[in-house]
Design a protein around this motif. Structure first.
Motif, PDB file in Angstrom:
ATOM      1  N   SER C  64      -0.654  -0.020  -6.422  1.00 19.55           N
ATOM      2  CA  SER C  64      -1.485   1.102  -7.530  1.00 19.55           C
ATOM      3  C   SER C  64      -0.896   1.233  -9.299  1.00 19.55           C
ATOM      4  CB  SER C  64      -1.400   1.778  -6.984  1.00 19.55           C
ATOM      5  OG  SER C  64      -1.863   2.315  -5.975  1.00 19.55           O
ATOM      6  N   ASP C 192      -9.005   1.001  -7.447  1.00 20.62           N
ATOM      7  CA  ASP C 192      -7.527   0.849  -6.585  1.00 20.62           C
ATOM      8  C   ASP C 192      -8.378   1.537  -4.766  1.00 20.62           C
ATOM      9  OD1 ASP C 192      -4.926   1.847  -5.124  1.00 20.62           O
ATOM     10  OD2 ASP C 192      -4.777   2.836  -6.824  1.00 20.62           O
ATOM     11  N   GLU C 193      -8.110   0.614  -3.940  1.00 22.09           N
ATOM     12  CA  GLU C 193      -8.620   0.767  -3.016  1.00 22.09           C
ATOM     13  C   GLU C 193      -9.951   1.466  -2.651  1.00 22.09           C
ATOM     14  OE1 GLU C 193      -5.446   1.982   0.185  1.00 22.09           O
ATOM     15  OE2 GLU C 193      -4.213   1.201  -1.319  1.00 22.09           O
TER      16      GLU C 193
END
Ligand SMILES: Nc1ncnc2c1ncn2[C@@H]1O[C@H](COP(=O)(O)OP(=O)(O)O)[C@@H](O)[C@H]1O
Ligand SMILES: [Mg+2]
Lengths: 360, 333, 275
Positions: C64, C192-193
């Motif tokens: 991240s 991000d995810e």
């Protein structure tokens, strides 16, 4: 031709902050503000604007003019951003100025009458207009502390039990209790004083510290109940479930699991409650009045308190009595801040808060 | 042949142990005591003001005369006062209007300052002074109103009168800014300014708290879309915090309506309807109670309690409006 | 696929001498700090135009942090610092004269939790970026339809564009967030995810969306799901930490990473032996 990175090999690199405002730029900004300040000062001399508030207006106008000036080179988005930065900053300064002015005033006007005797002597042998090195507000400090203590002793157990009732027991009256407590939080302080006057003072036939303490209690009870409820609501239900899942009964879960989690929070709530009521004036004007000497007996007639002492000194209206009023204010403010700082200290230790901070 | 019978549902019930029942009873007892105590206050206010309302009816709220035929405050008739014709008249119309006017002035000044202050602390202030500012704000909210009153008289009045003079000079063609005599001290405007100073820390504190709870990823999204700081504030922070800020404002308004000593020191009370906010005459229920209380007769006390009840009901309505707004506008999602 | 575009530090520098301008996003020796905490060390990666790159690795290894460095979101953390450079089409996005807001317009981002703006309708949400960035666009209806179509949401919401964004399901909300990012026409989209808060069905739907997006833009996606990485990405980069700062272990074509990685730790990780 795939290559593998020099895995884990720490090449040394200097951390940098390309986004930070550079020192030279900051200096430039500071210099600009200084120039504007001087320009605003000149403007107050040359234009009808006068005094500090006039200067502030001039300063703001110059800033805005400058921002709009350079902003003409920018896009619409940047222009609006720059203008609003100035506007918001000015509003914030305006919001903070009065209370900083109060702080400075209280200190400047209040320190005159401070001497060690101020904290231990009363006004029995001196008049409000006497020299500042005799007499004091010891009796008022004691009176305030006694009445606040009475209020705390009454409200703390009731308030916490009410909070527990609303969050843990959740009996049939939950809705009603919450409604009444919320409504009573809005009782104007003078009405609380009036109520105690018409009941306690009338039936006892005299003003007293007890009456004053009870008037403060009426104001404190809703606050303490509400904050206790708020604090207890912060305890996640998993913690209760965990307690039950271990086979604990409700009362053990409540007393041994839930309450200890919020101990610091509850103390904070109580101390904040005290800090709020210690400066209440109106209810005391109707219930405990003021007197010149120490009164230790809460049912022994009128009692002095810091707020009513300040009020009386101010209404007396001479130079020295006025100085005494400000010194009383200084002591009162110091007391409030003292309680406040203790509350903060405790609050920071709170287990829940520590958790919340970590999550951030 | 299999017939599947639907089984009877069994009632499930929490069974409390003896210790639990005792615990619940103690707690309920405490809560009930609070309930009765607070309920009793309301009942008492209603009962004691009944006499006044019965005698004066709606006139009590709309009339503008307050006259008390003498009697001793702690009971006991004054010598020689036999059952005379009681000429007392009590009514508080101008006081109610005055309370609303002063509180409104205070809120009009306080609201922009609070929103600006809250936004500044959360989004513009250098991070290094953030914690200091938050603590200062909390401390400011704890300053006793009496001290605001002293400051108002001895420091602010000079400035406030200058502003009032300016307003009167330039804008006297607007009725509310005109005055008969140019005496601007102790006017609703100056008192309203001091009240604003008193309310600002409270409303700023609430707004800041609300703004600080804006989900960080919503703000980040604004920046990720190329938005500026003001863009993020406009499209995410302000809508998200709207209901909280309104609730804070209502809290401040309640405070402003009920404030006693600061107004007592800052405002001349006159029993006459007046909307000239720069004039040195205004009305205020709370400080009227404190003012009249000193030499009040028994009947007058009842009238003061009735005034207190009216004030209480007004505050209550304000609070309820606040909660309904909050309930209606809290964002979903 | 014998030649991969993803290269490491040394080779990137070598190529730098030869080819002057790399089209796409590129990092050179990037580090990140939070205060004194060194969170990421020396990452050099290339993300060519119109490819999907998956960033994989156990939690806390700095994925991240890395992805937020790519569109200057890292700097919002008060104590943050960085080193190295991030080049977008050959120019450093951290150069002093760069406007971070402009960078973020070109490099968009989709977050882990779906976060439509709560006070806005679906339509307003899609157009939010245009309003925020003061972009001059007249064909709003067209943009809304086009972005929602690309995000695979148009058919489901075309009749209720005035509904609140919060009224959608989690998966739909996330696709709305993708549509919102697309409306400002980014060259690169960071994710991000994006599926970690979603159900399997919505996840598949979003994966399809990602593949379609890659026909026009560069996508960089952090994922914990190995299948997802193998399904959607052309290239993969594997990050790891040994308690110290996170670092890049290996980066290569996805097929190679999953079948025949160079580093044994990569093999262990993709086979689910740790992490
Ligand atoms: N806001 C922050 N402040 C301080 N440390 C942080 C912050 N965000 C992440 N970190 C640290 O940086 C490291 C990498 O975190 P992150 O990039 O979130 O990992 P990942 O996304 O791979 O799980 C971790 O050690 C984490 O503790
Ligand atoms: Mg992560």
């Amino acid at each position: 031709m795939s290559t593998v990175a020099n895995a884990g090999q720490l090449t040394t690199a200097e951390p940098r902050r390309p986004w930070a405002v550079s020192r030279s730029k900051r200096l430039l900004g500071f210099g600009r503000m200084l120039t504007f300040a001087v320009a605003a000062f000149v403007a107050t001399i040359l234009t009808p604007l006068a005094n500090f508030d006039g200067w502030a207006v001039a300063f703001l106008l110059i800033n805005l003019a400058w921002v709009i000036g350079i902003a003409s080179k920018l896009g619409a988005k940047e222009r609006r951003d720059a203008v609003l930065r100035v506007v918001i900053t000015s509003l914030a300064v305006l919001a903070f100025v009065p209370w900083l002015s109060i702080l400075v005033t209280v200190i400047l006007k209040g320190y005159r009458a401070v001497y060690p005797g101020y904290f231990i002597s009363d006004m029995r042998t001196s008049t409000p207009d006497d020299e500042l090195n005799i007499g004091g507000a010891g009796h008022a400090i004691v009176g305030s502390l006694i009445m606040v203590a009475i209020a705390t002793v009454v409200t703390l157990p009731l308030g916490i039990l009410t909070g527990i009732y609303l969050t843990e027991v959740r009996g049939r009256l939950t809705f009603l209790v919450r409604f009444i407590v919320q409504s009573m939080a809005g009782v104007p302080s003078v009405v609380a004083g009036l109520f105690i006057f018409a009941t306690v003072v009338k039936s006892m036939g005299q003003y007293s510290g007890l009456a004053g303490g009870l008037a403060l209690a009426v104001l404190m009870l809703p606050t303490v109940s509400r904050t206790a409820e708020e604090v207890l609501k912060l305890v996640p239900d998993d913690i209760r479930s965990a307690g039950y899942a271990l086979g604990a009964r409700q009362w053990r879960t409540a007393l041994l699991v839930v309450l200890p989690t919020v101990r610091a929070g509850l103390s904070t709530a109580a101390i904040l409650g005290v800090a709020r009521v210690i400066g209440e004036t109106a209810p005391l004007l109707l219930t405990s009045l003021n007197t010149n000497g120490f009164v230790w007996n809460p049912i022994g007639g009128t009692v002095a308190s810091l707020p009513t002492y300040i009020f009386a000194m101010f209404m007396y209206g001479t130079e020295y009595s006025n100085a005494r009023a400000w010194t009383g204010s200084l002591v009162l403010l110091a007391l409030v801040f003292f309680f406040f700082i203790i509350a903060r200290r405790l609050g920071n230790k709170s287990a829940l808060k520590a958790n919340a901070n970590r999550r951030k | 042949m299999t017939i599947v019978e639907t089984p009877e549902p069994r009632q499930m019930m929490v069974v409390y142990s003896r210790a639990d029942r005792i615990f619940r009873r103690i707690v309920t007892g405490g809560a009930l005591t609070s309930l009765l105590l607070l309920g009793f206050i309301t009942a008492f206010l209603v009962m004691r003001s009944a006499e006044t309302f019965r005698q004066f009816g709606l006139d009590f709220i709309t009339g503008s005369e307050w006259f008390s035929a003498g009697e001793d405050p702690l009971g006991g008739a004054v010598e020689g006062a036999v059952e005379e014709v009681d000429e007392s008249v009590f009514s508080i119309g101008p006081m109610i209007v005055g309370s609303l006017v002063v509180a409104l002035i205070a809120m009009l000044i306080a609201l922009p300052l609070s929103i600006g202050g809250a936004l500044y602390i959360e989004f513009y202030a250098p991070r290094s002074i953030y914690r200091v500012l938050v603590s200062l704000l909390d401390l400011a909210a704890a300053i006793p109103s009496l001290i605001f009153g002293l400051w108002g008289i001895q420091v602010f009045t000079a400035i406030g009168v200058r502003w009032a003079t300016l307003l009167n000079d330039r804008l006297s063609f607007i009725p509310i800014f005109s005055v008969e005599f140019e005496n601007f001290g102790r006017s609703p405007f100056v008192a309203g300014c001091v009240l604003a100073a008193l309310v600002v820390p409270i409303t700023t504190s609430v707004s800041r708290e609300v703004y600080s709870r804006t989900p960080r990823d919503l703000i980040d999204t604004c920046f990720a879309l190329g938005g500026s700081k003001w863009g993020a504030i406009r499209s995410v922070v302000m809508p998200y915090g709207k209901s909280g800020v309104i609730a804070g404002a209502m809290l401040g308004l309640g405070r402003a309506l009920g404030e006693t000593v600061a107004i007592y020191l800052m405002l001349n009370l006159v029993f006459r309807y007046s909307f000239e906010i720069l004039d040195s005459a205004g009305g205020n229920v709370a400080s009227m109670i404190a003012l009249k209380f000193g030499e009040a007769t028994d009947k007058e006390i009842s009238a003061l309690i009735a005034s207190g009840l009216v004030l209480f009901i007004i505050t209550l309505i304000v609070n309820m409006i606040a909660s309904s707004i909050v309930a209606r506008t809290t964002p979903r999602a | 696929m014998t030649q991969t575009q993803i290269t490491t530090n040394q080779s990137a520098n070598q190529q730098n001498g030869e080819t002057s301008k790399f089209i796409g996003l590129e990092t050179q020796g990037v580090h990140a700090w939070f205060g004194k905490h060194h969170a990421l060390s020396n990452v050099s990666l290339r993300f060519p135009e119109r490819t999907v790159t998956g960033l994989i690795g156990p939690s806390g290894c700095g994925k991240s942090t890395f992805i937020r460095l790519l569109n200057r979101m890292h700097e919002f953390i008060p104590s943050a610092a960085m080193a190295g450079s991030v080049l977008l089409n050959g120019s450093d996005i951290y150069a002093p004269e760069e406007d971070p807001a402009m960078i973020r317009l070109k490099v968009g981002m989709v977050f882990q939790k779906p976060n439509p703006f709560p006070a806005m309708t679906i339509r307003e949400n899609v157009l939010a970026g245009i309003k925020l960035a003061h972009l001059k666009r007249s064909n709003h209806d067209e943009i809304v339809e086009q972005c929602l179509t690309r995000a695979g949401l148009w058919k489901e919401v075309k009749d209720r564009l005035q509904a609140s964004g919060g009224s959608l399901s989690g998966g739909q909300q996330q696709r709305l967030c993708i549509a919102r990012s697309l409306a400002v026409e980014p060259q690169v989209l960071l994710m991000d995810e994006p599926c970690s808060a979603l159900d399997p069905g919505s996840t598949l739907r979003i994966e399809e969306t990602i593949k379609e997006l890659a026909e026009k833009i560069t996508v960089i996606i952090v994922t914990h799901n190995m299948q997802q990485a193998s399904r959607v990405s052309d290239h993969c980069a594997f990050f790891l930490t040994d308690g110290g700062p996170g670092y890049l272990v290996e980066a290569d074509a996805t097929r190679k990473m999953f079948t025949n990685p160079t580093d044994s730790r990569t093999a262990d990780y993709v086979q689910g032996k740790f992490g």
